[in-house]
Enzyme design. Structure first.
Site, mmCIF file in Angstrom:
data_model
loop_
_atom_site.group_PDB
_atom_site.id
_atom_site.type_symbol
_atom_site.label_atom_id
_atom_site.label_comp_id
_atom_site.label_asym_id
_atom_site.label_seq_id
_atom_site.Cartn_x
_atom_site.Cartn_y
_atom_site.Cartn_z
ATOM 1 N N ASP A 1 -14.329 -51.845 -61.102
ATOM 2 C CA ASP A 1 -13.787 -51.382 -62.623
ATOM 3 C C ASP A 1 -14.769 -51.932 -63.611
ATOM 4 O O ASP A 1 -15.064 -53.210 -63.369
ATOM 5 C CB ASP A 1 -12.410 -51.308 -62.812
ATOM 6 N N HIS B 1 -22.774 -47.438 -63.962
ATOM 7 C CA HIS B 1 -22.248 -47.129 -62.503
ATOM 8 C C HIS B 1 -23.456 -47.235 -61.691
ATOM 9 O O HIS B 1 -23.379 -47.864 -60.572
ATOM 10 C CB HIS B 1 -22.278 -45.441 -62.388
ATOM 11 N N ASN C 1 -10.604 -39.149 -60.682
ATOM 12 C CA ASN C 1 -12.031 -39.324 -61.447
ATOM 13 C C ASN C 1 -12.532 -37.931 -61.746
ATOM 14 O O ASN C 1 -13.541 -37.910 -62.566
ATOM 15 C CB ASN C 1 -12.813 -40.169 -60.815
HETATM 16 C C1 FPP Z 1 -15.042 -47.670 -62.493
HETATM 17 O O1 FPP Z 1 -15.420 -48.048 -63.876
HETATM 18 C C2 FPP Z 1 -15.935 -47.246 -61.644
HETATM 19 C C3 FPP Z 1 -15.962 -46.101 -61.065
HETATM 20 C C4 FPP Z 1 -15.055 -44.867 -61.501
HETATM 21 C C5 FPP Z 1 -17.134 -45.731 -60.366
HETATM 22 C C6 FPP Z 1 -17.524 -46.597 -59.203
HETATM 23 C C7 FPP Z 1 -18.882 -46.068 -58.570
HETATM 24 C C8 FPP Z 1 -19.795 -46.795 -58.129
HETATM 25 C C9 FPP Z 1 -19.928 -48.432 -58.490
HETATM 26 C C10 FPP Z 1 -21.247 -46.305 -58.074
HETATM 27 C C11 FPP Z 1 -21.240 -45.629 -56.640
HETATM 28 C C12 FPP Z 1 -20.526 -46.399 -55.631
HETATM 29 C C13 FPP Z 1 -21.034 -46.866 -54.035
HETATM 30 C C14 FPP Z 1 -20.308 -47.431 -53.304
HETATM 31 C C15 FPP Z 1 -22.652 -46.867 -53.968
HETATM 32 P P1 FPP Z 1 -15.149 -47.062 -65.149
HETATM 33 O O2 FPP Z 1 -16.147 -46.256 -65.456
HETATM 34 O O3 FPP Z 1 -13.597 -46.862 -64.982
HETATM 35 O O4 FPP Z 1 -15.647 -48.432 -66.233
HETATM 36 P P2 FPP Z 1 -14.730 -48.579 -67.558
HETATM 37 O O5 FPP Z 1 -13.274 -48.908 -67.486
HETATM 38 O O6 FPP Z 1 -15.336 -49.711 -68.187
HETATM 39 O O7 FPP Z 1 -14.806 -47.309 -68.502
#
Ligand code: FPP
Length: 244
Positions: A26, A43, A74
């Protein structure tokens, strides 16, 4: 005996490593926003960090790493953000397949992958098929995953098997065998960076006795040193499983 030292002088006891670490990756969006960049860039950096942390887990000798890449909730995000995450996964899998014989990491996917694009489904199938014979570290990527959805699917499948006379009466162990994580020990340590203190529908059944580690660091900055810090904190916990 190999001792893994941290810069601060703390150290990881290699004889008491968590067997299974689960991570909510996160904070990618905030990491990018704080730098005046689009969330999607966060990301990308988060995906690179996943590689670094997974490699570090392998080097430490962690047996299972489970990461939350995309939840059943999501899909509510903007279309371009969802597309970026899916593209990053495609890119990651494509590259992972290319160097699989060298890395020898077993990979599994938890979640309802049937609704993903055909390209992604093919990459997932190929990754699981090629890596099935590898022993040692196993990385589980939760994709279109939700803990409640997983439990409902397990209940429905069990009910069907029971009605068909193919299942015995229910026990916790038998129920666990209907989950995506069948045969895998429950996470010992769950890490959630970015200052949020929630489970967000992640591994609801499996985390009954997990230890939790929270930090304000955002996922793209949660580097191997931070992982060491989390493991060191875990090793100071007294796990009683309801006993004294
Ligand atoms: C949460 O941060 C993150 C996600 C919903 C996506 C995670 C995906 C990746 C790291 C990329 C692909 C994965 C792999 C295994 C290659 P957020 O967007 O909720 O952050 P925020 O809370 O700051 O908005």
């Amino acid at each position: 005996m190999r001792i893994f030292r941290r810069k601060e002088g703390g150290r990881i006891d290699p004889s008491r490593l968590p067997r299974h670490i689960a991570i909510v990756m996160d904070g990618n969006g905030r990491w990018a926003r704080r730098r005046g960049l689009p969330r999607t860039v966060g990301h990308g950096v988060g995906a690179e960090n996943f590689r670094a942390v997974a490699t570090h887990c392998k080097e430490l000798g962690i047996e299972y790493l489970t990461v939350y890449a995309f939840s059943t909730e999501n899909w509510k995000r903007p279309v371009d953000e969802v597309e970026t995450i899916m593209e990053l996964l495609e890119k990651y899998l494509h590259e992972a397949i290319g160097k699989m014989e060298k890395d020898r990491v077993k990979m599994k996917f938890f979640g309802n992958t049937t609704v993903l694009t055909e390209k992604l489904r093919r990459l997932i199938a190929k990754t699981e098929e090629i890596s099935a014979r590898f022993e040692g570290v196993q990385v589980n990527i939760c994709l279109n995953y939700g803990g409640r959805d997983e439990i409902l699917r397990a209940v429905a499948q069990y009910a069907e098997d029971y009605a068909a006379g193919k299942a015995e009466s229910l026990t916790e162990k038998r129920f666990s065998d209907y989950l995506f994580s069948a045969g895998i020990p429950d996470p010992d340590l769950v890490i959630r960076p970015s200052g949020e203190y929630r489970l967000s529908n992640f591994l609801l059944w499996q985390t009954a006795y997990s230890e939790f580690y929270f930090t304000d660091i955002l996922w793209p900055d949660f580097d191997p040193k931070e992982l060491d810090r989390a493991i060191t904190a875990f090793q100071k916990r007294d796990r009683r499983y309801g006993g004294v």
